[in-house]
Design a protein around this motif. Structure first.
Motif, mmCIF file in Angstrom:
data_model
loop_
_atom_site.group_PDB
_atom_site.id
_atom_site.type_symbol
_atom_site.label_atom_id
_atom_site.label_comp_id
_atom_site.label_asym_id
_atom_site.label_seq_id
_atom_site.Cartn_x
_atom_site.Cartn_y
_atom_site.Cartn_z
ATOM 1 N N VAL A 118 1.407 -3.689 -3.483
ATOM 2 C CA VAL A 118 2.636 -2.789 -3.779
ATOM 3 C C VAL A 118 3.237 -2.644 -2.402
ATOM 4 C CG1 VAL A 118 3.422 -0.612 -4.013
ATOM 5 C CG2 VAL A 118 2.044 -1.586 -5.759
ATOM 6 N N PHE A 119 2.229 -2.479 -1.273
ATOM 7 C CA PHE A 119 2.699 -2.135 0.150
ATOM 8 C C PHE A 119 3.447 -3.282 0.628
ATOM 9 C CE2 PHE A 119 -1.048 1.116 0.833
ATOM 10 C CZ PHE A 119 -0.138 2.216 0.358
ATOM 11 N N ASN A 120 2.871 -4.496 0.324
ATOM 12 C CA ASN A 120 3.316 -5.853 0.958
ATOM 13 C C ASN A 120 4.772 -5.991 0.515
ATOM 14 O OD1 ASN A 120 2.673 -8.021 2.816
ATOM 15 N ND2 ASN A 120 2.896 -9.227 0.774
ATOM 16 N N GLN A 121 4.745 -5.802 -1.077
ATOM 17 C CA GLN A 121 6.073 -5.970 -1.759
ATOM 18 C C GLN A 121 7.026 -5.131 -1.050
ATOM 19 O OE1 GLN A 121 7.060 -8.539 -3.655
ATOM 20 N NE2 GLN A 121 8.887 -7.718 -3.946
ATOM 21 N N VAL A 122 6.776 -3.803 -0.795
ATOM 22 C CA VAL A 122 7.717 -2.680 -0.319
ATOM 23 C C VAL A 122 8.152 -3.228 1.308
ATOM 24 C CG1 VAL A 122 8.158 -0.387 0.670
ATOM 25 C CG2 VAL A 122 7.230 -0.914 -1.719
ATOM 26 N N ALA A 123 7.108 -3.796 1.874
ATOM 27 C CA ALA A 123 7.341 -4.218 3.214
ATOM 28 C C ALA A 123 8.404 -5.523 3.315
ATOM 29 C CB ALA A 123 6.322 -4.743 3.855
ATOM 30 N N VAL A 124 8.225 -6.490 2.279
ATOM 31 C CA VAL A 124 9.048 -7.824 2.315
ATOM 32 C C VAL A 124 10.519 -7.104 1.820
ATOM 33 C CG1 VAL A 124 9.610 -9.810 0.968
ATOM 34 C CG2 VAL A 124 7.067 -9.340 1.769
ATOM 35 N N GLU A 125 10.652 -6.473 1.001
ATOM 36 C CA GLU A 125 11.956 -5.876 0.637
ATOM 37 C C GLU A 125 12.925 -5.097 1.700
ATOM 38 O OE1 GLU A 125 11.670 -3.862 -3.001
ATOM 39 O OE2 GLU A 125 11.035 -5.449 -4.312
ATOM 40 N N THR A 126 11.917 -4.399 2.254
ATOM 41 C CA THR A 126 12.708 -3.560 3.440
ATOM 42 C C THR A 126 12.919 -4.473 4.607
ATOM 43 O OG1 THR A 126 11.247 -1.405 2.632
ATOM 44 C CG2 THR A 126 12.501 -1.563 4.687
#
Length: 337
Positions: free
Chosen positions: A64-72
């Motif tokens: 989840v953290f990685n996905q949020v970081a990628v999108e941001t």
């Protein structure tokens, strides 16, 4: 010596039973070799799933953290690209417009003004950049286009400068229109449709948060727009029709472009800091996930060598069973006698 015979039917069922057991064992061992995970997780963890559950939860959070970081990071990099384009336009045109004076040829002023008008539309398009259905300059209302088109802005500016009698009056009116606070009838009311609030901070790791704060309402961006809007007014013959006024407005436009060019470097650096923070978080998340995967494998994984050895042994037993089945099937009373 007592001898207990086994009937043909019983023998057939017995061999079928062995066949099923060996095939089930082979399937189990094959799955374990392919997945690397024990088929009996309960036995692997000794009936205590606490550690496994903690690892699984950490893996899910890491994803989840990685996905949020990628999108941001996608939003931040899109902002960076838009800022680069805007800074490039200001750098290309600002100095040349600053050099305009009363003695500059009329055709040169007209050419510079027309160039600025084209670049003005390009800058507004950059501010309205949309990535994956999200506008990157709208603050926390990413579903709303942040900036009006050039026609809307120029119509408002022409109304604001309609009573201007000199170049100074035009520049003063344009500066005031872009600097008006919300409710003053200026840029923030007429041409900016996004939110005054930036995107909320997002959690990108167990200990880190990141926030994109830049919007199209930023004062540096408005200062840049002032310069291109002033030159566009000249291009559209919306300033007092004399050489002195046109030259003064063009020079003021160039000054604002040059000033904004310098200020945009700081804005881009701030966005770059967020990009660096996001990339560092992605690297840490990836490393943490790899470590968790290793721990999970150690907990419920199977040894590839042992698994391959066991699978080969079962295969050998299955082949032996097939050979015995074939020989038994060929027995007959005639051969026996």
């Amino acid at each position: 010596m007592k001898y207990m015979s086994v009937g043909d039917m019983a023998q057939t069922y017995m061999m079928r039973n062995h066949n099923v057991q060996l095939k089930n064992t082979m399937t189990k061992l094959s799955n374990e070799l392919v997945t690397g995970v024990s088929s009996d997780v309960g036995a692997a963890v000794g009936g205590d799933f606490t550690a496994l559950a903690a690892i699984e939860r950490s893996l899910s959070r890491s994803d989840v953290f990685n996905q949020v970081a990628v999108e941001t990071n996608l939003l931040a990099s899109s902002q960076q690209s838009a800022l680069e384009l805007m800074q490039g336009h200001a750098n290309d045109l600002g100095s040349s417009l600053m050099s305009i004076t009363n003695t500059t040829h009329t055709a040169e002023i007209a050419t510079g003004a027309q160039d600025a008008e084209i670049r003005f539309s390009s800058i507004l398009d950059a501010l309205n950049t949309n990535v994956a259905g999200r506008y990157v300059m709208s603050g926390n209302t990413t579903d709303t286009r942040p900036v009006a088109d050039s026609n809307t802005i120029m119509t408002a500016l022409k109304a604001a400068t309609s009573t201007a009698l000199s170049g100074t009056d035009v520049v003063t009116a344009v500066d005031a229109w872009f600097d008006q606070p919300v409710g003053g009838g200026g840029f923030l009311d007429v041409a900016y449709f996004g939110s005054q609030n930036p995107l909320a901070p997002v959690q990108i790791s167990d200990s880190d948060k990141a926030q994109i704060t830049l919007t199209a309402a930023d004062s540096t961006i408005r200062d840049l727009l002032k310069g291109f809007a002033l030159a566009t007014l000249v291009s559209q013959d919306a300033v007092p029709n004399n050489q002195t006024a046109r030259a003064f407005v063009m020079q003021a436009a160039g000054e604002r472009m040059v000033t904004a060019d310098v200020a945009l470097a700081t804005v881009r650096a701030n966005v770059g800091l967020v990009e660096g923070q996001l990339e560092s978080a992605q690297t840490r998340n990836t490393s943490q996930k790899a470590a968790l995967e290793i721990s999970k494998t150690e907990l419920i994984g199977v040894d590839p060598y042992d698994g391959a050895t066991a699978l080969e042994a079962v295969q050998s037993q299955l082949e032996t069973l097939y050979t015995l089945t074939t020989r038994v099937a060929q027995l007959s009373l005639t051969d026996y006698m």
